[in-house]
Design a protein around this motif. Structure first.
Motif, PDB file in Angstrom:
ATOM      1  N   LEU A   2       0.865  -1.196  -0.025  1.00 51.95           N
ATOM      2  CA  LEU A   2      -0.142  -0.176   0.056  1.00 51.95           C
ATOM      3  C   LEU A   2       0.925   1.093  -0.020  1.00 51.95           C
ATOM      4  O   LEU A   2       2.166   1.277   0.654  1.00 51.95           O
ATOM      5  N   GLU A  38      -3.501   3.225   0.528  1.00 46.07           N
ATOM      6  CA  GLU A  38      -4.190   2.367  -0.710  1.00 46.07           C
ATOM      7  C   GLU A  38      -3.320   1.665  -1.713  1.00 46.07           C
ATOM      8  O   GLU A  38      -2.262   1.848  -1.881  1.00 46.07           O
ATOM      9  N   ARG A  39      -4.112   0.746  -2.245  1.00 47.24           N
ATOM     10  CA  ARG A  39      -3.226  -0.201  -3.340  1.00 47.24           C
ATOM     11  C   ARG A  39      -2.827   0.643  -4.545  1.00 47.24           C
ATOM     12  O   ARG A  39      -3.597   1.544  -4.831  1.00 47.24           O
ATOM     13  N   GLU A  79      -8.952  -4.160   1.329  1.00 46.95           N
ATOM     14  CA  GLU A  79      -7.881  -3.965   2.233  1.00 46.95           C
ATOM     15  C   GLU A  79      -8.143  -3.908   3.530  1.00 46.95           C
ATOM     16  O   GLU A  79      -9.083  -3.151   3.905  1.00 46.95           O
TER      17      GLU A  79
END
Lengths: 429, 361
Positions: free
Chosen positions: A384, A407-408, B194
């Motif tokens: 991330l 975040e990715r 996530e």
């Protein structure tokens, strides 16, 4: 005691100040211990112990755990204090002291490392100390003179003074910094930048405001320094710790849709079209970290000198704190970003550091303390990536320089944008 | 073909076990007992959840329609009854309270947990976009479990997830998860969302297809906490019990199945179920169903809608020796499965028939 301290400090000063000079034999003999325990090694270097081959490990043990523990949580195997010192001495010195006849309290008359008597007065001046003292005085005088010339903006004369001071004390960071400042003021133009305004930063001599040549993206100098990073308020931002960042340039505002289109040829933003007539001046959003990387790659191909990148998390937070921005807009205010230059600049001249759109940072999400060199800045590692600043859709309490989101690398959200950073480029020859 | 006596179910369960064995995952949730209640660790959240949790659904009998964003509120009497049952559940050691604001329950729940916020875990869902989660954070201080509740997986899901993650990072939520009736969404979420901490998914002895799903080993491997929804198939399993409820009037004896139009087509299956249940006079079908769910070590909790004190007592009693299922209990569950099978999807209310389509073994 005073004499011993003076000699030790003088030798340590010599060693620290003259970085290029080869280290003394005692440092080589002390091996890994000399990496941290400089003073102790200097003390030991002048002792009879060293001559007799009695090294650090003889008294402190091999201390393998201590040597391999960089954070110093593991202590050496033996650290004798008080009466334990004499018991340790007695391991080798079976008989009583030939001078005093005592078997205890050895450290009353013998320094634990240097073995000399700390109470004994200096019998004569040390020539090494005198030489160092003379050089120090010369150095101070030249630095003072250079400082005065700097204030008068006599860059060439000041440069000469700082050059001369470095001859007295090579590698001195203050003198080197001032010398660089003079050189920058003499040749202020930077590769790929066009200087706007007449303001130059006092410490670095760098132009405060610049524009990217050919693209007119305005950038602001962030002079660097130390700051307290993180916050006790958010679980992910603990602990508060000190971080030092160097000087860099940061985009005055978030990259706009127009700037993105100019370089990338497309516009991924969710907020565009007839509903948003000023969309060109609104920040580009719905860009992933990978998209942002592609943008800076193109920028580096196009602009001479390169060095464009996303700001590291610490750099971003440093700039946001230094500018003391007013709270930006959040989701409680409106449902779309505002213009990239709306709301007025902060004290550094940066717009919308808090609110509007989240800004991608180069750093990976890893726990604090922040460390530039622990791999979190590696661009090729999966994981991330950090976003900072908060966005238009968030509650106001997230608009805080310390708040970190991640975040990715491939995820695009309609509230994620970017602001570019650049290393200080080379001067135009 | 000689399969050595291995059934299809056995084969699939063994395959799932082998998959887990190949890549050593975490041990089943830590379990301990305090008072009469059992607690299990919820995935890697560090929170311990009572095996019996209190569901969010309110009793339809007590509901009154209201203006959006809420749908209903409870009558004064109904709210008092619900509060009383919740208080009793807390006394029993239930520590997970699921709350729907669409049923007007945030404020009553906040009132109930005041003074015991450290002992009770509040579980909320993203019910509709007009409900402001910030209001919940103000009411409860923080929310222990917040989940997105969705039947579609799209960019909106990702945006809502992003919002929940930020709230978790800000310390307003302790764990974030997902509740869905769709197995594909769960599998996608495990790979895509996530920081997924837990999943609420439908599971009971009839709708146990989760046992064969790819999501189950993946969730266990990732340390995602699992909570069973619909352990009583939205209460319909209770309706399969042909015996009289305690205190029921004589005309309700041999309750639902015997009084409905299906009676003529089920005599032998119902008789078999009644016979097997008669062999365990101290236990209802509802208890046996819950004991089946409690016996699944991968589950941290089973969450049921509780509208009556009697049901709460039943659910609680089912915790006793849940891991030692008796042969007559197994026979009863098999017989109940058979009855449900013969009834087709009609044994469930119309809006719960998806359970049959998606989750029946």
């Amino acid at each position: 005691m005073a004499r011993l301290s003076a000699v030790i400090l003088a030798v340590a000063f010599q060693l620290a100040g003259v970085a290029q000079r080869p280290q003394g034999q005692e440092f080589q003999e002390a091996g890994v211990c000399a990496r941290c325990h400089v003073i102790s090694v200097v003390e030991w270097g002048m002792s009879a112990h060293r001559k007799a081959g009695t090294g650090c490990t003889s008294c402190h043990g091999a201390s393998v755990g201590h040597v391999s523990d960089e954070r110093n949580n593991v202590k050496p195997e033996r650290m004798p204090h008080g009466g334990a010192v004499a018991r340790l001495c007695a391991d080798c010195h079976k008989d009583a002291c030939p001078k005093s006849g005592r078997k205890a309290a050895c450290s009353d008359c013998h320094h634990v490392h240097a073995l000399v008597d700390p109470n004994k007065q200096a019998s004569s001046a040390d020539p090494r100390l005198e030489e160092l003292d003379t050089r120090w005085q010369r150095f101070s005088r030249l630095m003072e003179e250079g400082g005065k010339l700097l204030a008068l903006e006599q860059w060439e004369q000041a440069r000469a003074a700082f050059r001369a001071s470095l001859e007295q004390k090579s590698g001195d960071p203050q003198a080197s910094e001032k010398l660089k400042l003079c050189e920058r003021r003499l040749k202020p133009d930077l590769l790929g930048f066009e200087i706007t305004g007449k303001q130059f930063e006092d410490k670095t001599g760098l132009a405060r405001k610049v524009r990217v040549v050919g693209l007119s993206i305005p950038m602001v100098l962030v002079a660097g320094g130390s700051f307290e990073m993180g916050s006790e308020r958010y679980a992910g931002s603990k602990p508060v710790h000190t971080v030092r960042v160097g000087a860099f340039y940061l985009g005055e505002h978030e990259i706009t849709q127009a700037e993105w289109k100019m370089l990338m040829g497309s516009n991924p933003s969710a907020h565009q079209g007839t509903r948003f007539p000023d969309a060109d001046q609104m920040p580009v959003e719905q860009v992933s970290w990978q998209d942002a990387q592609a943008f800076v790659r193109k920028l580096n191909e196009r602009v001479q000198g390169g060095g464009f990148r996303l700001p590291a998390e610490a750099e971003w937070e440093f700039a946001a704190r230094a500018g003391s921005p007013a709270p930006g807009i959040s989701g409680r205010d409106q449902l779309a970003p505002r213009l990239a230059t709306a709301g007025g600049p902060d004290q550094l001249g940066l717009y919308n550091m808090l609110g509007n759109v989240w800004e991608w940072c180069s750093s990976m999400q890893r726990p604090y303390p922040f460390d530039f060199s622990d791999g979190r800045e590696s661009a090729s590692t999966a994981g991330l990536r950090i976003l900072k600043g908060g966005g238009f859709a968030d509650p106001g309490d997230l608009l805080d320089p310390a708040f970190r989101h991640a975040e990715r690398q491939d995820r695009r959200m309609r509230w994620n944008g970017l602001r570019i950073a650049r290393d200080v480029p080379a001067v135009i020859p | 073909m000689n399969t050595g006596g291995l059934t299809r179910r056995g084969l699939l369960v063994a395959s799932a076990a082998a998959l887990l064995k190949a890549e050593p995952g975490p041990a089943p949730p830590l379990e301990y007992q305090r008072g009469g209640m059992l607690y299990r660790r919820l995935g890697r959240t560090g929170m311990d959840v009572s095996l019996l949790s209190f569901g969010s659904h309110t009793d339809p009998v007590d509901r009154m329609r209201t203006a959006p964003p809420r749908k209903n509120v409870l009558s004064e009497q109904g709210q008092a009854r619900r509060d009383r049952i919740i208080a009793r559940a807390f006394d029993m050691g239930v520590n997970l309270l699921d709350v729907y604001e669409e049923e007007g329950q945030w404020e009553p729940a906040a009132r109930m947990v005041k003074g015991r916020r450290d002992k009770v875990l509040i579980s909320l869902a993203t019910e509709n976009p007009y409900l402001d989660p910030e209001q919940a954070f103000k009411l409860f201080g923080h929310v222990d479990l917040y989940r997105i509740q969705t039947s579609q997986y799209d960019s909106r899901t990702l945006e809502t997830w992003d919002t929940l993650r930020k709230a978790k990072e800000a310390g307003k939520i302790r764990a974030i998860g997902l509740a869905t009736h769709d197995e594909r969404i769960m599998t996608t979420a495990l790979e895509d969302l996530e920081g997924l901490d837990f999943i609420f998914f439908p599971y009971n002895f009839i709708h146990a297809r989760g046992d064969y799903s790819r999501f189950l080993p993946l969730a266990i491997q990732n340390g995602v906490g699992l909570i069973a929804m619909k352990p009583l198939a939205s209460g319909s399993i209770m309706e399969l019990d042909p015996r009289a409820r305690p205190g029921a009037k004589p005309e309700f004896e041999r309750l639902q199945l015997f009084s409905r139009h299906v009676r003529p087509i089920l005599p032998s299956a119902v008789a078999e179920l009644a016979k097997s249940l008669d062999r365990m006079p101290d236990e209802t079908l509802c208890m046996a169903a819950l004991r089946f769910a409690y016996g699944q070590r991968f589950l941290s909790s089973a969450i049921t809608g509780i509208f009556e004190e009697r049901l709460l007592e039943d659910n609680y009693r089912a915790l006793t020796r849940y891991s030692e299922r008796r042969p007559e209990e197994r026979t009863a569950l098999d017989a109940a499965r058979k009855v449900a099978n013969l009834l087709g999807p009609n044994w469930l209310p119309a809006h719960y028939r998806w359970l049959e389509e998606r989750w029946r073994v």
